[in-house]
Design a protein around this motif. Structure first.
Motif, mmCIF file in Angstrom:
data_model
loop_
_atom_site.group_PDB
_atom_site.id
_atom_site.type_symbol
_atom_site.label_atom_id
_atom_site.label_comp_id
_atom_site.label_asym_id
_atom_site.label_seq_id
_atom_site.Cartn_x
_atom_site.Cartn_y
_atom_site.Cartn_z
ATOM 1 N N VAL A 322 10.787 5.651 -10.190
ATOM 2 C CA VAL A 322 10.666 6.050 -8.794
ATOM 3 C C VAL A 322 9.840 4.991 -8.065
ATOM 4 O O VAL A 322 8.694 4.714 -8.423
ATOM 5 C CB VAL A 322 10.042 7.455 -8.638
ATOM 6 N N ASN A 323 10.473 4.432 -7.053
ATOM 7 C CA ASN A 323 9.932 3.255 -6.365
ATOM 8 C C ASN A 323 9.328 3.654 -5.011
ATOM 9 O O ASN A 323 10.001 4.291 -4.207
ATOM 10 C CB ASN A 323 11.109 2.291 -6.147
ATOM 11 N N PHE A 324 8.075 3.288 -4.802
ATOM 12 C CA PHE A 324 7.401 3.617 -3.541
ATOM 13 C C PHE A 324 6.977 2.340 -2.815
ATOM 14 O O PHE A 324 6.684 1.316 -3.448
ATOM 15 C CB PHE A 324 6.110 4.409 -3.807
ATOM 16 N N THR A 325 6.889 2.433 -1.476
ATOM 17 C CA THR A 325 6.114 1.467 -0.701
ATOM 18 C C THR A 325 4.739 2.096 -0.531
ATOM 19 O O THR A 325 4.636 3.229 -0.051
ATOM 20 C CB THR A 325 6.727 1.260 0.690
ATOM 21 N N LEU A 326 3.684 1.407 -0.948
ATOM 22 C CA LEU A 326 2.327 1.954 -0.786
ATOM 23 C C LEU A 326 1.493 1.005 0.074
ATOM 24 O O LEU A 326 1.960 -0.074 0.463
ATOM 25 C CB LEU A 326 1.686 2.179 -2.162
ATOM 26 N N LEU A 327 0.275 1.418 0.369
ATOM 27 C CA LEU A 327 -0.612 0.618 1.224
ATOM 28 C C LEU A 327 -1.944 0.384 0.519
ATOM 29 O O LEU A 327 -2.509 1.311 -0.077
ATOM 30 C CB LEU A 327 -0.896 1.381 2.529
ATOM 31 N N LYS A 328 -2.467 -0.843 0.652
ATOM 32 C CA LYS A 328 -3.847 -1.126 0.206
ATOM 33 C C LYS A 328 -4.811 -0.712 1.305
ATOM 34 O O LYS A 328 -5.935 -0.325 1.062
ATOM 35 C CB LYS A 328 -4.015 -2.636 0.005
ATOM 36 N N ASP A 329 -4.364 -0.891 2.532
ATOM 37 C CA ASP A 329 -5.158 -0.529 3.707
ATOM 38 C C ASP A 329 -4.158 -0.357 4.848
ATOM 39 O O ASP A 329 -2.964 -0.639 4.668
ATOM 40 C CB ASP A 329 -6.164 -1.656 4.028
ATOM 41 N N VAL A 330 -4.617 0.057 6.019
ATOM 42 C CA VAL A 330 -3.703 0.135 7.151
ATOM 43 C C VAL A 330 -3.164 -1.277 7.408
ATOM 44 O O VAL A 330 -3.946 -2.234 7.508
ATOM 45 C CB VAL A 330 -4.427 0.667 8.413
ATOM 46 N N GLY A 331 -1.859 -1.419 7.439
ATOM 47 C CA GLY A 331 -1.250 -2.729 7.698
ATOM 48 C C GLY A 331 -1.166 -3.637 6.492
ATOM 49 O O GLY A 331 -0.610 -4.735 6.584
ATOM 50 N N ASP A 332 -1.702 -3.205 5.343
ATOM 51 C CA ASP A 332 -1.656 -4.042 4.128
ATOM 52 C C ASP A 332 -0.653 -3.389 3.153
ATOM 53 O O ASP A 332 -0.989 -2.469 2.410
ATOM 54 C CB ASP A 332 -3.063 -4.143 3.523
ATOM 55 N N ILE A 333 0.576 -3.903 3.198
ATOM 56 C CA ILE A 333 1.731 -3.213 2.599
ATOM 57 C C ILE A 333 2.009 -3.734 1.187
ATOM 58 O O ILE A 333 2.016 -4.943 0.956
ATOM 59 C CB ILE A 333 2.972 -3.469 3.491
ATOM 60 N N VAL A 334 2.263 -2.787 0.254
ATOM 61 C CA VAL A 334 2.616 -3.180 -1.122
ATOM 62 C C VAL A 334 3.962 -2.530 -1.483
ATOM 63 O O VAL A 334 4.007 -1.367 -1.890
ATOM 64 C CB VAL A 334 1.549 -2.717 -2.143
ATOM 65 N N PRO A 335 5.074 -3.254 -1.307
ATOM 66 C CA PRO A 335 6.375 -2.663 -1.660
ATOM 67 C C PRO A 335 6.571 -2.614 -3.171
ATOM 68 O O PRO A 335 5.797 -3.220 -3.930
ATOM 69 C CB PRO A 335 7.411 -3.602 -1.019
ATOM 70 N N ASN A 336 7.607 -1.893 -3.602
ATOM 71 C CA ASN A 336 8.032 -1.866 -5.016
ATOM 72 C C ASN A 336 6.942 -1.425 -5.991
ATOM 73 O O ASN A 336 6.656 -2.098 -6.982
ATOM 74 C CB ASN A 336 8.546 -3.255 -5.432
ATOM 75 N N CYS A 337 6.298 -0.301 -5.722
ATOM 76 C CA CYS A 337 5.332 0.254 -6.667
ATOM 77 C C CYS A 337 6.039 1.350 -7.479
ATOM 78 O O CYS A 337 6.474 2.355 -6.913
ATOM 79 C CB CYS A 337 4.146 0.889 -5.944
ATOM 80 N N ILE A 338 6.159 1.134 -8.765
ATOM 81 C CA ILE A 338 6.757 2.161 -9.635
ATOM 82 C C ILE A 338 5.639 3.129 -10.022
ATOM 83 O O ILE A 338 4.589 2.702 -10.506
ATOM 84 C CB ILE A 338 7.337 1.534 -10.929
ATOM 85 N N VAL A 339 5.867 4.420 -9.783
ATOM 86 C CA VAL A 339 4.818 5.417 -10.072
ATOM 87 C C VAL A 339 5.354 6.408 -11.112
ATOM 88 O O VAL A 339 6.498 6.874 -11.015
ATOM 89 C CB VAL A 339 4.379 6.148 -8.785
ATOM 90 N N GLU A 340 4.504 6.712 -12.097
ATOM 91 C CA GLU A 340 4.889 7.629 -13.186
ATOM 92 C C GLU A 340 4.956 9.075 -12.683
ATOM 93 O O GLU A 340 4.240 9.466 -11.753
ATOM 94 C CB GLU A 340 3.843 7.569 -14.310
ATOM 95 N N LYS A 341 5.785 9.832 -13.401
ATOM 96 C CA LYS A 341 5.999 11.246 -13.050
ATOM 97 C C LYS A 341 4.686 12.030 -12.935
ATOM 98 O O LYS A 341 4.483 12.808 -12.005
ATOM 99 C CB LYS A 341 6.886 11.856 -14.139
ATOM 100 N N GLU A 342 3.769 11.813 -13.887
ATOM 101 C CA GLU A 342 2.529 12.588 -13.907
ATOM 102 C C GLU A 342 1.723 12.387 -12.612
ATOM 103 O O GLU A 342 1.183 13.337 -12.041
ATOM 104 C CB GLU A 342 1.716 12.152 -15.118
#
Ligand code: GLY
Length: 357
Positions: A322-342
């Motif tokens: 499951v692939n997410f776009t996440l953020l380090k901070d507002v405006g600091d974008i980290v695409p392609n974060c794979i996150v485990e089910k747990e």
């Protein structure tokens, strides 16, 4: 405001005259308008109040996502073909996201592609659907399964249309603006948090829309076909789409933007856990969402079904991830974060805690 391919967004106070000014060189027999039953009644008269558009041939599709189908597309292709449409024709799509998505697809395929203008009439279509060139239809039970990416020649935003939009649909569009704020700056988030959707300040809203569209347009200009940074626009949507699909499957449908708002809660939690997103901004944003959007009720028994929707999201690169776009901070974008089910289940726990379930 200039979009990709030198196309532009126009913020208009005088709709008919601004659209007519864009029609130089298009003969009135070649003008087509696509609208839906709701927009035809409330918004079309304003568009056709003067100039060449009075002679345009109007196709009115039934209202709603159920009609975003190949059958509707075929019917419009026939209508245009039988009414003298050529590759020099122009299609003007006036309506919400269904009309601009489907009309863009019709225009991009009729005679191998004709020019089109989008005139969004809902907040959701102004800040998202009408801008950025994604066009398409639902197919085989899947949303937006068939389509092309090719932008409108112009998008015309007439924010006065929002004065007759109900609060729920206003908030639905506003969730995409919150997403754009999170992708942009703390300053923009502070401005967005000051808006009261129950007593809208329409001048403030118009200015927030302008910035919001600029944020999206800047991202799309860097990556029109979503190979990289455009994935940022999926923030809130991995969990959000699961809520939305599950809400329909269980007979208690929610609006798209509400699903995104609740999805943002879970994805800000993941951003905090995985990327160290600041807790104060996360909590401020959640407070705004809770106050304005209420809750979508789920229990831990619903997690496996929600996870299945996330695992089958078409944005995932590989099966089982499951692939997410996440953020380090507002405006600091980290695409392609794979996150485990747990951890995803922890995000759903956090969502329930945050909204008081
Ligand atoms: N709605 C997200 C995008 O246009 O990429």
């Amino acid at each position: 405001m200039t979009l990709e391919n030198n196309n532009s967004v126009i913020f208009s106070n005088n709709l008919a005259s601004d659209v007519n000014a864009l029609l130089q060189g298009v003969s009135s027999e070649q003008l087509f308008i696509l609208t839906d039953t709701q927009t035809q009644q409330y918004c079309l008269p304003l568009l056709q109040s003067e100039g060449a558009l009075q002679q345009a041939k109007v196709y009115t599709m039934p209202n709603g996502d159920d009609h975003k189908t190949i059958e509707t597309v075929v019917d419009i292709w026939k209508f245009m073909g039988e009414n003298g449409g050529t590759r020099h024709s122009m299609l003007i799509n006036i309506g919400g996201g269904v009309v601009t998505d489907l009309g863009g697809f019709v225009a991009n395929t009729f005679k191998r592609g004709i020019r089109f203008i989008n005139i969004p009439t809902t907040l959701l279509s102004m800040v998202d659907a009408a801008v950025g060139g994604k066009t398409g239809i639902n197919f085989n039970g899947l949303k937006n399964e068939i389509g092309v990416i090719n932008p409108a020649q112009n998008v015309i935003i007439h924010s006065d249309f929002l004065k007759s939009l109900d609060t729920q649909n206003l908030l639905s569009g506003y969730a995409e603006m919150l997403k754009h704020g999170l992708l942009s700056s703390r300053n923009e988030m502070a401005r967005l948090s000051s808006f009261d959707a129950t007593r809208p300040d329409y001048a403030l809203l118009a200015s927030l829309i302008e910035t919001s569209v600029q944020i999206k347009a800047d991202i799309v200009a860097q990556d029109p076909t979503e190979k990289g940074i455009r994935k940022a626009l999926n923030l809130g949507h991995t969990i959000g789409h699961a809520f939305e699909s599950y809400s329909h499957a269980t007979g208690r449908p929610i609006l798209h933007g509400y699903a995104v708002a609740w999805g943002l809660i879970g994805e800000l939690f993941l951003s905090h856990k995985v990327q160290g997103f600041p807790q104060d901004v996360m909590l401020d944003t959640i407070r705004f969402i809770k106050e304005n959007y209420g809750v979508f009720e789920i229990t831990c028994n619903d997690y496996p079904a929600l996870y299945e929707y996330m695992a089958h999201d078409k944005k995932n690169a590989a099966a089982g991830e499951v692939n997410f776009t996440l953020l380090k901070d507002v405006g600091d974008i980290v695409p392609n974060c794979i996150v485990e089910k747990e951890l995803i289940f922890q995000a759903l726990d956090f969502y329930r805690d945050s909204v008081g379930l």
